[in-house]
Design an enzyme around this catalytic site. Sequence first.
Site, mmCIF file in Angstrom:
data_model
loop_
_atom_site.group_PDB
_atom_site.id
_atom_site.type_symbol
_atom_site.label_atom_id
_atom_site.label_comp_id
_atom_site.label_asym_id
_atom_site.label_seq_id
_atom_site.Cartn_x
_atom_site.Cartn_y
_atom_site.Cartn_z
ATOM 1 N N TYR A 63 7.715 2.572 -25.977
ATOM 2 C CA TYR A 63 8.747 1.382 -26.319
ATOM 3 C C TYR A 63 8.992 1.203 -27.631
ATOM 4 O O TYR A 63 9.999 0.335 -28.181
ATOM 5 C CB TYR A 63 8.133 0.020 -25.516
ATOM 6 C CG TYR A 63 8.411 0.134 -23.973
ATOM 7 C CD1 TYR A 63 9.785 0.260 -23.667
ATOM 8 C CD2 TYR A 63 7.125 0.018 -23.192
ATOM 9 C CE1 TYR A 63 9.967 0.293 -22.490
ATOM 10 C CE2 TYR A 63 7.390 -0.036 -21.972
ATOM 11 C CZ TYR A 63 8.830 0.143 -21.377
ATOM 12 O OH TYR A 63 9.506 0.247 -20.147
ATOM 13 N N GLU A 75 -6.844 1.792 -1.548
ATOM 14 C CA GLU A 75 -5.903 2.799 -1.844
ATOM 15 C C GLU A 75 -4.627 2.118 -2.448
ATOM 16 O O GLU A 75 -4.248 2.564 -3.720
ATOM 17 C CB GLU A 75 -5.776 3.868 -0.995
ATOM 18 C CG GLU A 75 -4.523 4.907 -1.375
ATOM 19 C CD GLU A 75 -4.200 5.738 -0.304
ATOM 20 O OE1 GLU A 75 -4.906 5.731 1.036
ATOM 21 O OE2 GLU A 75 -3.125 6.350 -0.399
ATOM 22 N N ASP A 79 -5.504 5.397 3.653
ATOM 23 C CA ASP A 79 -4.754 5.796 4.585
ATOM 24 C C ASP A 79 -5.360 6.800 5.373
ATOM 25 O O ASP A 79 -5.980 7.595 4.685
ATOM 26 C CB ASP A 79 -3.205 6.208 3.997
ATOM 27 C CG ASP A 79 -2.506 4.858 3.756
ATOM 28 O OD1 ASP A 79 -2.755 3.848 3.932
ATOM 29 O OD2 ASP A 79 -1.552 5.224 2.661
#
Lengths: 448, 340
Positions: free
Chosen positions: A140, A227, A283
């Site tokens: 930036y 997760e 998952d």
Amino acid sequence: MPSIPRRQERRPESWQNSVVSSGQNVPVSATINSSSSSLVTVPLTSHSSALAKIESLMESMLDAVIAGVELPIPYRTVRSAPAGPGIRSSQNHDRQSDIVRFPGRTIQEAKRFEALFCILQLSHEALLSGKLITKRNIYYQNPELFKSQSMVDDMVDNLAFTLGVGRTDLNIVAAAKGLVSGPIDLVLNDGSVNSYDLLGSTGSLLPPVSSIQQIDFRCIKWVLVIEKEATFRTLAASGYAMSSQLGHGILLTGKGFPDLDTRRFLCLLHSLRSNMNIFALIDFDPDGIAIMRTYKNGSRRLEHEQDATVPRLRWLGIHSNDILSSNASDHEEGVGSDGSGASQDGSSQESGASSSYGSQQERPAKRARMSRMNPGPIESVCPLTQRDRKKAVEVMKEIIAAADGCGEDEFEQMLELQRMLLLNIKAEMQAVDNFGDITRWLDAKLPC
Amino acid sequence: MSKQYLTAHTVDQAHPADIFSLAPTPTSLLSASGSSSLLVHSTTDASFPLQQTIAAAHKLGCHHVCTARGGVGSVAASVGFGGEIKIWSSDGKEFHLEWEITPATWASNNGNGNGNGAAGGADVWAIALSADEGYLACTTSDGRIHVWDLAAREKIQTYETGARGGGSFAMAVDLSVDGRLTASGHESGAVYVFNNDAGRTVYSLSGLAKPVRAVAFSPGCKRLAAAGNAGVIALYDMEHGEHVGNLTTPSTRPAWITSLDWNETGEYLLSGSLDGKVKVWDVARGVCVATHSETEGALWSVRWLPKTERALAPGMGKGEMFCAAGASRSITFYREATGS
């Protein structure tokens, strides 16, 4: 409030000493930002060598300006740039040797020179002031010059390699990624205290692990590694860390594949409180298992990193049984009387076999309760893609290659990957939630 | 009128992991699991003793093992999770590794102009051996069905079910006993039947709509049974490719069916499902005549044992036997009750 044992390899001396020995005049007390700031103030180790090397490089450029010749920056590229201090250990790899000159032959080279010079300057500033600068922050400084974040990442790693130092030696770090929520206080080097149980908070960013001086565990009993950020945020907002039936705990997420700092933090918690339960909620897919294995056993790319694994991490879910449970407990009512009679005969004869199975998996009673709670997790599964199937086999190969004698946890991972492939299904953790609320599932799953 | 089957024997914890596949020969039963070994159990003794352990057969575990339906039992084939196919031959006592088709072999062997290098891009899944034990059909996750000539060790046929490997995952395959037909069941719910002589698709059968996990030709090659997530068994006539009926029990949400097998006479169909139930269906009457549920865990494979000439033990009779295995890691053998 246990103090963190000083680890010599991370912080060879106290920060002031190393700076003083390098002969630099640096303000000893620096201002501290909150944990979510991109500019944090406590360096890992201030390597005077990095500072000296940058300064000698600058001197040579100054000489070139005086002599009126092209300005050189030695710059060697790393093909697949390894991140972190591991760079030093791979000196012999094939790398392209190069020097970037200014003004140079092409406009690209001139731009590259400017970008490199900018990074050197920022790193020099950071080293002098004893602050850390994030790669994001570098980008930036001049987005137009750097064009992309990955260009900054590559340049920083290449520059570190060229100078023969690690990325952290340049006082350049990756932006914090891990989030924490729960009744825990982190006391940083400067004495400031970060609390993570603020009302209405949906989690805060982790400070760099090297800046943590002390941790107040209060009365937490467990850590839940999640997760996905979305699930973490929902649980954090609902205050699950305080309201769980298992007592107080903390929630942690690395937002997908965890960065090194998140893993180090988890390892730190584990090393200070080795009896604390640490669970993973992932998952049911090959990536989920790979992510859990990264927390548990580390990643291949950064396997030289110390203090970044948590072998005791336990896989809370979701498992194939969580998804298939509704299928298994859906008892048929209308079978012919003859058929069900045979069924009863059979089950009474085989009670031994079924009970031994039950003890290895989960208790049937619990399973039945779960399925009533969830109308149909099996309805929310997706088929595996070709990529998923390849990934699953890759992870299985890793497990077999890594595990000597294959521990129980590795065995479980293998089994779940095999079932995944056999059924050709995957499921998000949302499959077991109750219209977005996963807390009841967690309460039922967490061992009391 | 129901059939009575009793539990004859259970081999407890036969494998240390889920048992994914069973394959009978006239005198033995091969079992494959998530662990690396293949086991051969004798089926000529009432205690079903372990006859052979093929250690380290498939490093990542084995998901399919097959023998020829109605074959003499001298050849078996198995597929590992790593994508390798192993062909085993028996000298009557033990199975030995005859040949291995590795994923690399796939890439290099393009058959007689039928293949196209991309075969290596997808993993091998289900397999079936022809009754003469000379041909092996195997499916891929991109919807292809390859047929290998085992004697010549070359791929002789590739059936495509989608444009250039874009087909739906072929989860099941079977070869008819007469060698004329190949059937495949797909993730998409589609069932295809191919004519091996002409080398082309003869029927594209719809009706299940959900993933098909098992397909099986009747011994007379007149019928094809297919089943999967729909929880019903669809029966198709192979003369005209018509859907002739469904085998189903009234249930709000029937469990996924994972495995199907016809008995030797073609009168009965065996099915195994994820809810741990093994069922015997009277095909002519279209009803379930026996249900057994030893375990809550999934059943991955159910198989009839070929009829034997003599009784296994005194008082056991010569009735037909079947076996089932799955997540419980045990193999359960059932026999027809005598005197019924």
